[in-house]
Design an enzyme around this catalytic site. Structure first.
Site, PDB file in Angstrom:
ATOM      1  N   CYS A  31      50.586   1.318 101.602  1.00 39.79           N
ATOM      2  CA  CYS A  31      51.144   0.471 100.553  1.00 39.79           C
ATOM      3  C   CYS A  31      52.298   1.262  99.967  1.00 39.79           C
ATOM      4  O   CYS A  31      52.085   2.169  99.172  1.00 39.79           O
ATOM      5  CB  CYS A  31      50.104   0.154  99.480  1.00 39.79           C
ATOM      6  SG  CYS A  31      50.812  -0.801  98.117  1.00 39.79           S
ATOM      7  N   CYS A  59      52.677   0.913  96.063  1.00 41.57           N
ATOM      8  CA  CYS A  59      51.635   1.264  95.108  1.00 41.57           C
ATOM      9  C   CYS A  59      50.451   1.859  95.856  1.00 41.57           C
ATOM     10  O   CYS A  59      50.534   2.945  96.407  1.00 41.57           O
ATOM     11  CB  CYS A  59      51.248   0.014  94.318  1.00 41.57           C
ATOM     12  SG  CYS A  59      50.046   0.316  93.035  1.00 41.57           S
ATOM     13  N   SER A  60      49.351   1.145  95.902  1.00 42.79           N
ATOM     14  CA  SER A  60      48.141   1.695  96.508  1.00 42.79           C
ATOM     15  C   SER A  60      47.197   0.581  96.933  1.00 42.79           C
ATOM     16  O   SER A  60      45.992   0.758  96.934  1.00 42.79           O
ATOM     17  CB  SER A  60      47.432   2.580  95.498  1.00 42.79           C
ATOM     18  OG  SER A  60      47.137   1.798  94.363  1.00 42.79           O
ATOM     19  N   CYS A  61      47.745  -0.593  97.251  1.00 48.20           N
ATOM     20  CA  CYS A  61      46.900  -1.735  97.604  1.00 48.20           C
ATOM     21  C   CYS A  61      46.035  -1.362  98.803  1.00 48.20           C
ATOM     22  O   CYS A  61      46.511  -0.743  99.756  1.00 48.20           O
ATOM     23  CB  CYS A  61      47.764  -2.950  97.905  1.00 48.20           C
ATOM     24  SG  CYS A  61      48.771  -3.389  96.476  1.00 48.20           S
TER      25      CYS A  61
END
Lengths: 111, 207
Positions: free
Chosen positions: B112, B115-117
């Site tokens: 991601c 972000c950090s999905c």
């Protein structure tokens, strides 16, 4: 790197837009989350469940709207805390003054 | 490297207790939201426990092992992962879930960049490195180099596909079933399925 806004002529849309930038080796060390991090994580999940941040995009927007210099300095759950506070203030659940006062008393209070 | 056993790792050294303004902000907001009745301390504890209960070995690995032994399930999983995963009793977390099948020709890996999905309902909280700037920036540019850092050396004829997650679309990699496992049970197969293999930075364990 904070004043670098593009790479290979590709515009970055914000400090969170990291795809394609150069970088060093990936630090693969595993970390357990600290207690406050697990609390922030659960708080955000509960805010979602309680209808405060139903759309995951609301958390993301709050993170991406952090000042670029701030964004780069913060750890992952610090960004979540910042975004959750922004959303809570916008929805009238808390005020900035309440948060400031509580932070002050937490910092100076008995540990 | 495997991360499917619930052993403990030290917390990040500089994040043991709240010290920074934003850490205190998180603590302060949590307290105020409880005092104002948005949720109770009991609900917070239950939510923390609910999050901790999701382990790659008990969730994601079960999905993969089922797909390895049940052709109908595999087809459904690749076509409509949300429905297939829910049929196994797992939460698909209200976001679109897409399962990416590795083959002899194609190896999928997930990032991601923004972000950090991450497919949290199947893999739990993402590892620190998944959220790191170097993984997010480099995987789309030099995936083979990053995979080598994870000890994954793919033959040149294998195409590497990098998938960039979003808040609304999460990915789970369906690793190749290791050879020599033809007569293995589903439960035994699940033990070969690591978290990292479902992100795509490694292959499944070999027996």
């Amino acid at each position: 790197m904070s004043d670098e806004i593009s790479t290979d002529g590709v515009e970055r849309i914000g400090p969170h837009d990291l795809g394609g930038l150069p970088g060093g080796p990936v630090d693969r060390t595993e970390h357990d989350a600290a207690h406050w991090e697990r609390q922030v994580d659960a708080m955000v999940m509960l805010m979602r469940r309680k209808g405060v941040m139903i759309d995951p995009a609301q958390l993301r927007r709050g993170i991406e709207s952090l000042d670029p210099d701030v964004y780069e300095k913060l750890s992952y759950y610090e960004r979540w805390a910042g975004s959750a506070a922004l959303n809570a203030i916008e929805q009238g659940l808390v005020t900035q003054a309440e948060l400031d006062a509580r932070i002050e008393s937490l910092r100076t209070g008995p540990r | 490297m495997s991360h499917d056993h619930p052993h403990r790792h030290p917390p990040q050294a500089d994040h043991r207790e709240p010290v920074s303004h934003y850490e205190w902000l998180g603590v302060a907001l949590n307290e105020l939201l409880m005092e104002k009745g948005l949720y109770t301390a009991q609900e917070l504890r239950e939510m923390m426990a609910e999050v901790e209960a999701v382990e790659p070995s008990t969730h994601g690995a079960r999905v993969v092992a089922r797909a390895w032994v049940d052709e109908d399930f595999r087809v459904r999983l690749l076509k409509d992962a949300n429905t297939a995963v829910e049929a196994l009793g797992f939460d698909s977390a209200a976001t679109d879930l897409t399962v990416l099948e590795n083959t002899d020709e194609i190896h999928n890996v997930v990032v991601c960049t923004l972000c950090s999905c991450y497919p949290r309902s199947l893999l739990g909280r993402p590892p620190t490195w998944y959220k790191s700037a170097s993984y997010r920036s480099r995987l789309v540019r030099e995936p083979r180099s990053v995979l080598r850092e994870f000890g994954t050396q793919l033959p040149d004829n294998v195409t590497v596909r990098v998938h960039d997650s979003t808040a609304e679309l999460r990915y789970l990699v369906l690793p190749l079933r290791p050879q020599g496992t033809d007569d293995w049970t589903e439960e035994r197969l699940a033990e070969l399925v690591t978290r990292d293999s479902m992100i795509g930075v490694t292959t499944a364990r070999t027996p």
